[in-house]
Scaffold this motif. Structure first.
Motif, PDB file in Angstrom:
ATOM      1  N   PRO A 227       0.830  -1.203   0.000  1.00 54.78           N
ATOM      2  CA  PRO A 227       0.000   0.000   0.000  1.00 54.78           C
ATOM      3  C   PRO A 227       0.864   1.252   0.000  1.00 54.78           C
ATOM      4  O   PRO A 227       1.940   1.255   0.614  1.00 54.78           O
TER       5      PRO A 227
ATOM      6  N   LEU B 226      -4.478   2.452   0.865  1.00 53.20           N
ATOM      7  CA  LEU B 226      -4.605   2.751  -0.563  1.00 53.20           C
ATOM      8  C   LEU B 226      -3.527   1.983  -1.309  1.00 53.20           C
ATOM      9  O   LEU B 226      -2.349   2.041  -0.929  1.00 53.20           O
TER      10      LEU B 226
ATOM     11  N   ARG C 263      -4.655   2.180  -8.078  1.00 51.77           N
ATOM     12  CA  ARG C 263      -6.105   2.079  -7.993  1.00 51.77           C
ATOM     13  C   ARG C 263      -6.759   3.457  -8.064  1.00 51.77           C
ATOM     14  O   ARG C 263      -6.108   4.483  -7.869  1.00 51.77           O
TER      15      ARG C 263
ATOM     16  N   TYR D 189      -9.860   5.668  -6.446  1.00 52.20           N
ATOM     17  CA  TYR D 189     -10.762   5.735  -5.295  1.00 52.20           C
ATOM     18  C   TYR D 189     -11.619   6.990  -5.389  1.00 52.20           C
ATOM     19  O   TYR D 189     -11.106   8.080  -5.644  1.00 52.20           O
TER      20      TYR D 189
ATOM     21  N   LEU E 247       0.620   9.739  -6.277  1.00 55.47           N
ATOM     22  CA  LEU E 247      -0.731   9.873  -5.732  1.00 55.47           C
ATOM     23  C   LEU E 247      -1.317  11.201  -6.198  1.00 55.47           C
ATOM     24  O   LEU E 247      -0.675  12.247  -6.076  1.00 55.47           O
TER      25      LEU E 247
ATOM     26  N   THR F  26      -2.069   6.500  -8.526  1.00 53.62           N
ATOM     27  CA  THR F  26      -3.206   6.237  -7.634  1.00 53.62           C
ATOM     28  C   THR F  26      -4.014   7.534  -7.540  1.00 53.62           C
ATOM     29  O   THR F  26      -3.440   8.605  -7.312  1.00 53.62           O
TER      30      THR F  26
ATOM     31  N   VAL G   3      -7.302   9.649  -5.813  1.00 54.70           N
ATOM     32  CA  VAL G   3      -8.370   9.776  -4.819  1.00 54.70           C
ATOM     33  C   VAL G   3      -9.156  11.034  -5.185  1.00 54.70           C
ATOM     34  O   VAL G   3      -8.622  12.140  -5.145  1.00 54.70           O
TER      35      VAL G   3
ATOM     36  N   LEU H 188     -11.514  -1.537   0.534  1.00 55.13           N
ATOM     37  CA  LEU H 188     -10.450  -0.726   1.120  1.00 55.13           C
ATOM     38  C   LEU H 188      -9.468  -1.557   1.927  1.00 55.13           C
ATOM     39  O   LEU H 188      -8.275  -1.355   1.879  1.00 55.13           O
TER      40      LEU H 188
END
Ligand SMILES: Nc1ncnc2c1ncn2[C@@H]1O[C@H](COP(=O)(O)OP(=O)(O)OP(=O)(O)O)[C@@H](O)[C@H]1O
Length: 254
Positions: A21, A46, A50, A52, A179, A210, A212, A244
């Protein structure tokens, strides 16, 4: 608007870290000053690559959770690990270094008004000390990628909301963040532009970043059906897609 990822260097450092993660929250709580906790018992991981969504009613704590994610806020209790490092013991320098691995997009764009589109997008590279001759190519490519080549020398005030948000996205991803955190990035644009913006986030995600994305927009969430949904209710995290804590293997995930 071009969605071809080719202008972005897939081999650039920082992309698609395949191990473990990239973020862990363990029983995180946060209160502002002496007030009540606005986030309580937040636990999640996280995983790299991916997508989210973070959703929930107004005041549920979405912006606050995102601030913790991009290291602009410290928790009142609990533990946060970012890229494998305990966030509570970071030196100022190390925090800045980790912060450079995180791109942030805000609802109200937060562009620098007196700078051109080019200079806004170049800003993170200049702050990181990139030489001028090295940044011209990547910044030009990035502006082309978000479909704004014709506006390169314009100031933000001459652009529409959707165009300004595309500049903000370009600025957030010019450093190839691991991120990408976005707080209601489609809140100030029409539904058609919201989908175009979502495509930019999706394209970044396909290249290994990633993402979010905090939103109230259920249409967006339906468009991105394989994303995990983090739902906040009164400062507590619900996990409707159940991914999650134990995310399923994702086809193509690195
Ligand atoms: N700087 C602050 N000082 C004190 N309280 C704050 C501060 N920022 C947020 N809050 C409070 O924390 C709670 C969560 O706010 P937050 O902005 O994180 O919610 P949100 O889910 O992002 O809401 P919205 O969808 O309306 O943006 C709210 O009760 C808010 O009033």
């Amino acid at each position: 608007m071009s969605l071809d990822p080719s202008p972005l260097d897939l081999a650039a450092p920082g992309f698609g870290n395949p191990t473990g993660p990239i973020v862990r929250f363990e029983n995180v709580g946060l209160r502002y000053g002496a007030g009540r906790e606005v986030l309580s018992d937040i636990t999640f991981k996280l995983h790299p690559g991916r997508f989210y969504f973070l959703t929930g009613p107004s005041g549920a704590g979405k912006t606050t959770l995102l601030k913790l994610l991009y290291l602009a806020q410290s928790p009142s209790r609990g533990a946060i690990s970012m890229f494998g490092e305990d966030a509570s013991v970071l030196s100022r320098e190390r925090r800045t270094e980790l912060r450079r691995r995180i791109g942030v997009v805000f609802q109200n764009f937060r562009l620098v008004p007196h700078l051109t589109v080019f200079d806004n997008v170049a800003l993170p590279l200049r702050l990181a000390g990139t030489a001028e001759e090295e940044l011209v190519g990547p910044v030009t490519d990035m502006i082309e990628w978000v479909g704004l080549s014709r506006a390169t020398n314009q100031r933000p005030s001459t652009l529409s909301g959707g165009e300004q948000q595309r500049v903000a996205i370009a600025r957030a991803v010019i450093t190839r963040p691991d991120l990408l955190v976005a707080d209601e990035p489609t809140g100030n644009v029409d539904p058609q532009m919201a989908l175009r913006l979502l495509h930019l986030f999706t394209a970044m995600n396909k290249m290994g970043t990633t993402v979010v994305l905090a939103t109230h927009d259920s249409t967006l969430m339906h468009r991105q059906g394989d994303a995990a949904v983090m739902r906040l209710e009164k400062g507590r995290l619900d996990d409707p897609t159940g991914v999650l804590r134990n995310p399923p293997d994702r086809k193509g995930m690195r």
